[in-house]
Each structure stands twice: as structure tokens, then as C-alpha cells.
Design a protein around this motif. Structure first.
Motif, PDB file in Angstrom:
ATOM      1  N   SER A  13       6.364  -5.854   0.669  1.00 29.55           N
ATOM      2  CA  SER A  13       5.490  -4.747   1.055  1.00 29.55           C
ATOM      3  C   SER A  13       6.002  -4.027   2.301  1.00 29.55           C
ATOM      4  CB  SER A  13       4.063  -5.246   1.283  1.00 29.55           C
ATOM      5  OG  SER A  13       4.008  -6.148   2.366  1.00 29.55           O
ATOM      6  N   LEU A  14       5.634  -2.758   2.390  1.00 27.32           N
ATOM      7  CA  LEU A  14       5.990  -1.928   3.531  1.00 27.32           C
ATOM      8  C   LEU A  14       4.713  -1.291   4.064  1.00 27.32           C
ATOM      9  CD1 LEU A  14       8.134  -0.488   5.330  1.00 27.32           C
ATOM     10  CD2 LEU A  14       8.205   1.317   3.592  1.00 27.32           C
ATOM     11  N   ARG A  15       4.476  -1.459   5.353  1.00 29.53           N
ATOM     12  CA  ARG A  15       3.300  -0.856   5.989  1.00 29.53           C
ATOM     13  C   ARG A  15       3.760   0.307   6.860  1.00 29.53           C
ATOM     14  NH1 ARG A  15      -1.925  -3.797   8.407  1.00 29.53           N
ATOM     15  NH2 ARG A  15      -2.925  -2.004   9.391  1.00 29.53           N
ATOM     16  N   LEU A  16       3.336   1.505   6.510  1.00 27.79           N
ATOM     17  CA  LEU A  16       3.713   2.698   7.242  1.00 27.79           C
ATOM     18  C   LEU A  16       2.569   3.143   8.135  1.00 27.79           C
ATOM     19  CD1 LEU A  16       5.094   2.999   4.191  1.00 27.79           C
ATOM     20  CD2 LEU A  16       5.801   5.183   5.134  1.00 27.79           C
ATOM     21  N   ILE A  56      15.206  -0.752  -3.187  1.00 26.31           N
ATOM     22  CA  ILE A  56      15.580  -2.119  -2.822  1.00 26.31           C
ATOM     23  C   ILE A  56      14.552  -3.156  -3.286  1.00 26.31           C
ATOM     24  CG2 ILE A  56      16.884  -1.276  -0.840  1.00 26.31           C
ATOM     25  CD1 ILE A  56      14.630  -2.440   0.921  1.00 26.31           C
ATOM     26  N   GLY A  57      13.498  -2.702  -3.952  1.00 24.67           N
ATOM     27  CA  GLY A  57      12.587  -3.666  -4.574  1.00 24.67           C
ATOM     28  C   GLY A  57      11.242  -3.857  -3.933  1.00 24.67           C
ATOM     29  N   ILE A  58      10.897  -3.048  -2.923  1.00 25.13           N
ATOM     30  CA  ILE A  58       9.569  -3.154  -2.339  1.00 25.13           C
ATOM     31  C   ILE A  58       8.531  -2.701  -3.359  1.00 25.13           C
ATOM     32  CG2 ILE A  58       8.035  -2.095  -0.615  1.00 25.13           C
ATOM     33  CD1 ILE A  58      10.335  -2.340   1.379  1.00 25.13           C
ATOM     34  N   GLN A  59       7.456  -3.479  -3.490  1.00 25.89           N
ATOM     35  CA  GLN A  59       6.474  -3.245  -4.538  1.00 25.89           C
ATOM     36  C   GLN A  59       5.161  -2.651  -4.039  1.00 25.89           C
ATOM     37  OE1 GLN A  59       5.905  -6.986  -6.650  1.00 25.89           O
ATOM     38  NE2 GLN A  59       8.032  -7.546  -6.249  1.00 25.89           N
ATOM     39  N   LYS A  60       4.815  -2.918  -2.782  1.00 31.26           N
ATOM     40  CA  LYS A  60       3.503  -2.525  -2.283  1.00 31.26           C
ATOM     41  C   LYS A  60       3.636  -1.680  -1.015  1.00 31.26           C
ATOM     42  CE  LYS A  60       1.325  -6.761  -4.035  1.00 31.26           C
ATOM     43  NZ  LYS A  60       0.477  -7.925  -3.693  1.00 31.26           N
ATOM     44  N   ILE A  61       2.805  -0.661  -0.946  1.00 37.10           N
ATOM     45  CA  ILE A  61       2.801   0.232   0.203  1.00 37.10           C
ATOM     46  C   ILE A  61       1.409   0.270   0.808  1.00 37.10           C
ATOM     47  CG2 ILE A  61       3.131   2.601   1.015  1.00 37.10           C
ATOM     48  CD1 ILE A  61       5.725   1.239   0.113  1.00 37.10           C
ATOM     49  N   ARG A  62       1.349   0.091   2.128  1.00 33.71           N
ATOM     50  CA  ARG A  62       0.089   0.271   2.840  1.00 33.71           C
ATOM     51  C   ARG A  62       0.274   1.352   3.897  1.00 33.71           C
ATOM     52  NH1 ARG A  62      -3.928  -4.315   4.885  1.00 33.71           N
ATOM     53  NH2 ARG A  62      -4.206  -4.283   2.633  1.00 33.71           N
ATOM     54  N   LEU A  63      -0.615   2.329   3.871  1.00 37.23           N
ATOM     55  CA  LEU A  63      -0.602   3.424   4.836  1.00 37.23           C
ATOM     56  C   LEU A  63      -1.666   3.153   5.890  1.00 37.23           C
ATOM     57  CD1 LEU A  63      -0.404   6.323   2.228  1.00 37.23           C
ATOM     58  CD2 LEU A  63       1.496   5.203   3.406  1.00 37.23           C
ATOM     59  N   SER A  64      -1.260   3.222   7.153  1.00 35.47           N
ATOM     60  CA  SER A  64      -2.198   2.889   8.222  1.00 35.47           C
ATOM     61  C   SER A  64      -1.955   3.811   9.413  1.00 35.47           C
ATOM     62  CB  SER A  64      -2.056   1.416   8.618  1.00 35.47           C
ATOM     63  OG  SER A  64      -0.787   1.183   9.202  1.00 35.47           O
ATOM     64  N   GLY A  65      -2.524   3.473  10.556  1.00 36.06           N
ATOM     65  CA  GLY A  65      -2.367   4.286  11.749  1.00 36.06           C
ATOM     66  C   GLY A  65      -2.321   3.405  12.973  1.00 36.06           C
ATOM     67  N   PHE A  86       4.952   2.614  -7.303  1.00 33.13           N
ATOM     68  CA  PHE A  86       4.815   1.311  -6.669  1.00 33.13           C
ATOM     69  C   PHE A  86       3.693   0.534  -7.357  1.00 33.13           C
ATOM     70  CE2 PHE A  86       6.884   3.690  -3.247  1.00 33.13           C
ATOM     71  CZ  PHE A  86       7.847   2.778  -2.824  1.00 33.13           C
ATOM     72  N   LYS A  87       3.752  -0.773  -7.240  1.00 34.23           N
ATOM     73  CA  LYS A  87       2.748  -1.633  -7.867  1.00 34.23           C
ATOM     74  C   LYS A  87       1.377  -1.445  -7.247  1.00 34.23           C
ATOM     75  CE  LYS A  87       1.884  -6.548  -8.854  1.00 34.23           C
ATOM     76  NZ  LYS A  87       2.423  -7.929  -8.692  1.00 34.23           N
ATOM     77  N   ASP A  88       1.343  -1.143  -5.938  1.00 30.19           N
ATOM     78  CA  ASP A  88       0.069  -1.056  -5.240  1.00 30.19           C
ATOM     79  C   ASP A  88       0.205  -0.106  -4.056  1.00 30.19           C
ATOM     80  OD1 ASP A  88      -2.723  -2.247  -4.731  1.00 30.19           O
ATOM     81  OD2 ASP A  88      -1.736  -2.592  -2.815  1.00 30.19           O
ATOM     82  N   ILE A  89      -0.784   0.784  -3.893  1.00 30.79           N
ATOM     83  CA  ILE A  89      -0.831   1.693  -2.743  1.00 30.79           C
ATOM     84  C   ILE A  89      -2.201   1.561  -2.113  1.00 30.79           C
ATOM     85  CG2 ILE A  89      -0.585   4.064  -1.915  1.00 30.79           C
ATOM     86  CD1 ILE A  89       0.877   4.667  -4.582  1.00 30.79           C
ATOM     87  N   ASN A 111      -4.796   3.178  -4.797  1.00 27.89           N
ATOM     88  CA  ASN A 111      -5.356   2.056  -5.544  1.00 27.89           C
ATOM     89  C   ASN A 111      -6.556   1.423  -4.871  1.00 27.89           C
ATOM     90  OD1 ASN A 111      -1.984   1.442  -6.095  1.00 27.89           O
ATOM     91  ND2 ASN A 111      -3.354   2.018  -7.741  1.00 27.89           N
ATOM     92  N   ARG A 112      -6.489   1.247  -3.534  1.00 25.09           N
ATOM     93  CA  ARG A 112      -7.559   0.505  -2.880  1.00 25.09           C
ATOM     94  C   ARG A 112      -7.590   0.812  -1.391  1.00 25.09           C
ATOM     95  NH1 ARG A 112      -5.457  -4.199  -0.575  1.00 25.09           N
ATOM     96  NH2 ARG A 112      -3.249  -4.512  -1.018  1.00 25.09           N
ATOM     97  N   LEU A 113      -8.637   0.306  -0.734  1.00 20.68           N
ATOM     98  CA  LEU A 113      -8.872   0.598   0.669  1.00 20.68           C
ATOM     99  C   LEU A 113      -9.206  -0.663   1.455  1.00 20.68           C
ATOM    100  CD1 LEU A 113     -11.231   3.676   0.315  1.00 20.68           C
ATOM    101  CD2 LEU A 113      -9.089   3.712   1.589  1.00 20.68           C
ATOM    102  N   ASN A 114      -8.747  -0.724   2.693  1.00 22.45           N
ATOM    103  CA  ASN A 114      -9.261  -1.657   3.686  1.00 22.45           C
ATOM    104  C   ASN A 114      -9.920  -0.829   4.780  1.00 22.45           C
ATOM    105  OD1 ASN A 114      -7.487  -3.461   2.221  1.00 22.45           O
ATOM    106  ND2 ASN A 114      -7.656  -4.834   3.966  1.00 22.45           N
ATOM    107  N   ILE A 115     -11.181  -1.122   5.071  1.00 25.67           N
ATOM    108  CA  ILE A 115     -11.920  -0.302   6.029  1.00 25.67           C
ATOM    109  C   ILE A 115     -12.313  -1.143   7.235  1.00 25.67           C
ATOM    110  CG2 ILE A 115     -13.927   1.164   6.380  1.00 25.67           C
ATOM    111  CD1 ILE A 115     -13.926   1.688   3.356  1.00 25.67           C
TER     112      ILE A 115
END
Length: 307
Positions: A13-16, A56-65, A86-89, A111-115
Motif C-alpha cells: 500500500s501507498l499512503r499519499l 511495481i505492484g502496489i495494490q492499495k492507495i490511501r489518500l490523506s492529509g 488499484f485493488k482498493d482506494i 471504495n471506502r472511508l476512514n473518518i
């Protein structure tokens, strides 16, 4: 292709962090080690980086601040991310902008949220965030659920003498609205400017975890998430997130991070091994050169905690 670091940990996973701006000023926030900057990556630059991540094979992306919904191009960023399959955003947000953005983000491919939401009590909420925006945050959470973003997870940082007595109220709210509650134990960080706060208000979740185990209809253990336990109680779901200052966390870490100013951050708890990828992008380096820079960030990874 799936790249591993030198300790044989796959990078899944990659967290941006899209911005360090925020419309709240939470007591415990350590800004994820970010440096204040106005030089945020553009959506096109983010897309270039995501293409390398996908390759390079990263499957999951999380966008944050910061607060990612402060980006006026947030829907465009999600659309471009989704175009790479991607498998999950997911997005981590404080929820205040969700009344406006929940449906456009879902339609764009989110796909989903963390609040991040630490209290239902107006006074406590304002004490934690320094803002009187509880109503807006709550409306945003309910709007996200209404448009079908699932699962919506509530991240509640538990703090002694502040909100530790509100846990069951938050659980009832989560259960009633088909939300997942994550209880997060307050942690220290090298990047935190106020360690005294985390010491004074640390609240161990160990005893609560034992109580939940006795109350639960079912308990599941997430083996690839530091053996986190999920408790299913009367149709609701609670997950306990303990501090990350342990070898098990490092051993199972499969995440890479990217700062708002475009630097690869190999470790959440370190700021001295960042790798600049945005400057080569702006210098129009070749795809091969950019990929090698990205891989350097991965190979810079080393466990922060060791036996």
C-alpha cells in the motif's frame, strides 16, 4: 511484479498525504511528520507517481492529509487513481467536507472511508479540534453512509480525562448507522511537537480489550495488521488499534508514504531518509529513472523497532 524491501517485506500500500492544510487543529495531531509547505503536488504529478506504484505492484492507495478534502481537485485525483485499477482506494478525512463530496467521490471510484471523529459531545469535540464543527462532521459521516460508501470506519483516538468515557456512546452511534468503530490508543511520535500531551492523556486500551472480549459474540484477529482484534457485539463492530511502537508492527509493515511536497517517506517514525521524487518529475526525467528513484525509497526502508 511485487517489490519487497531488503527485509523481505512486500510493499502493498501507498499512503499519499495530499496536503498539510486542515480545517481542524486537533490536540494530538503530529502532522504525520510533514513539513509545512505550499508546494503541493499537482494531480498530474500524483498520477505519474501512482503509475509507477501500480507498475511495481502496489495494490492499495490511501489518500490523506492534513485534510484531503480541502484539495479542490480531490475528485479529479480520485478519478485518476481509479483509472489505474488499484485493488482498493480509500480516504482518511475528518468528515467535514463529506456532505458535499461523498457522492462525487464514490462516483469517481472511491471504495471506502476512514473518518477521524473523536467525540459526539459538542464541548468535547470543540476542546479536541478547537472548532465548533461537530454538526458538519456528523452530517458528512451520515451522508457517506447514505450514498453507499462501505465500510465507513470511525477513527476515535481515546484520551484520558478527555473522551475515554464516551466510548460506548460512540459505539452505539456507529452501530445504529452501520459504521465500524476503530478505537486508537494515543501514541508518541518523534515528529510530535507535544509529547507531554501524549504522556498526560495516554489511556491504555488493554483492560477495555478484555471487557470487549467478554462481551463479544465473535472475535476476529487480523494477522497481517499486527494481530489487531475485531469485536462483534450486538450487531456492531469495534476494532482496537494499539500503539505502533513495537517490533510486530515493523515486521508486518507493508506501507510506503508520500509527503505533500512529493517526497517518499519510507517510515512513519523517521524523517531523515526521505527520497525526493517530485524534483525529478518536474525535471522530466525518464520513466526508468523515476522508477529507480521510487525503488530507492523502498530500499531505504528499515524496521524502526527491532528485537
Amino acid at each position: 511484479m511485487n517489490v519487497k524491501d531488503q527485509y523481505e517485506r512486500p510493499i502493498i500500500s501507498l499512503r499519499l498525504s495530499l496536503t498539510n492544510r486542515c480545517n481542524l487543529n486537533c490536540l494530538y495531531c503530529h502532522h504525520d511528520g510533514m513539513i509545512l509547505t505550499e508546494d503541493e503536488m499537482t494531480s498530474d504529478e500524483i498520477y505519474q507517481i501512482l503509475k509507477i506504484a501500480k507498475k511495481i505492484g502496489i495494490q492499495k492507495i490511501r489518500l490523506s492529509g492534513g485534510e484531503p478534502l480541502l484539495r479542490r481537485d480531490i475528485v479529479e485525483i480520485v478519478e485518476k487513481t481509479a483509472s489505474l485499477n488499484f485493488k482498493d482506494i480509500s480516504i482518511t478525512t475528518n468528515g467535514i467536507g463529506l456532505k458535499k463530496y461523498a457522492k462525487p467521490l464514490k462516483d469517481a471510484g472511491l471504495n471506502r472511508l476512514n473518518i477521524s471523529f473523536d467525540s459526539l459531545n459538542p464541548n468535547t469535540y470543540e476542546k479536541i479540534t478547537s472548532k465548533n464543527l461537530l454538526h458538519e462532521a456528523k452530517e458528512g459521516i451520515l451522508q457517506a453512509q447514505k450514498v453507499g460508501l462501505f465500510p465507513v470506519k470511525i477513527n476515535m483516538v481515546v484520551m484520558k480525562d478527555i473522551n475515554e468515557k464516551e466510548i460506548m456512546d460512540m459505539f452505539e452511534f456507529s452501530k445504529e448507522n452501520n459504521l465500524v468503530l476503530q478505537l486508537i490508543e494515543l501514541i508518541k511520535s518523534d515528529s510530535c511537537e507535544n509529547d507531554d500531551f501524549s504522556i498526560e492523556h495516554h489511556y491504555s486500551l488493554d483492560n477495555l480489550e478484555k471487557d470487549l472480549e467478554n462481551m463479544a459474540d465473535e472475535v476476529k484477529t487480523r494477522k497481517f495488521m499486527q494481530d489487531r482484534k475485531k469485536f462483534f457485539i450486538d450487531g456492531g463492530e469495534i476494532e482496537i488499534v494499539h500503539p505502533i511502537d513495537n517490533t510486530k508492527f515493523c515486521q508486518n509493515c507493508t506501507r510506503l508514504r508520500l509527503t505533500p511536497e512529493g517526497k517518499i517517506k519510507p517510515c512513519l517514525l523517521k524523517n531523515d531518509n526521505l527520497v525526493d521524487i517530485i524534483t525529478p518529475i518536474r525535471e522530466e526525467k525518464s520513466e526508468e529513472e523515476l522508477e529507480n528513484i521510487f525503488l530507492k525509497g523502498i530500499y531505504n526502508r528499515k524496521p524502526y523497532f527491532t528485537d
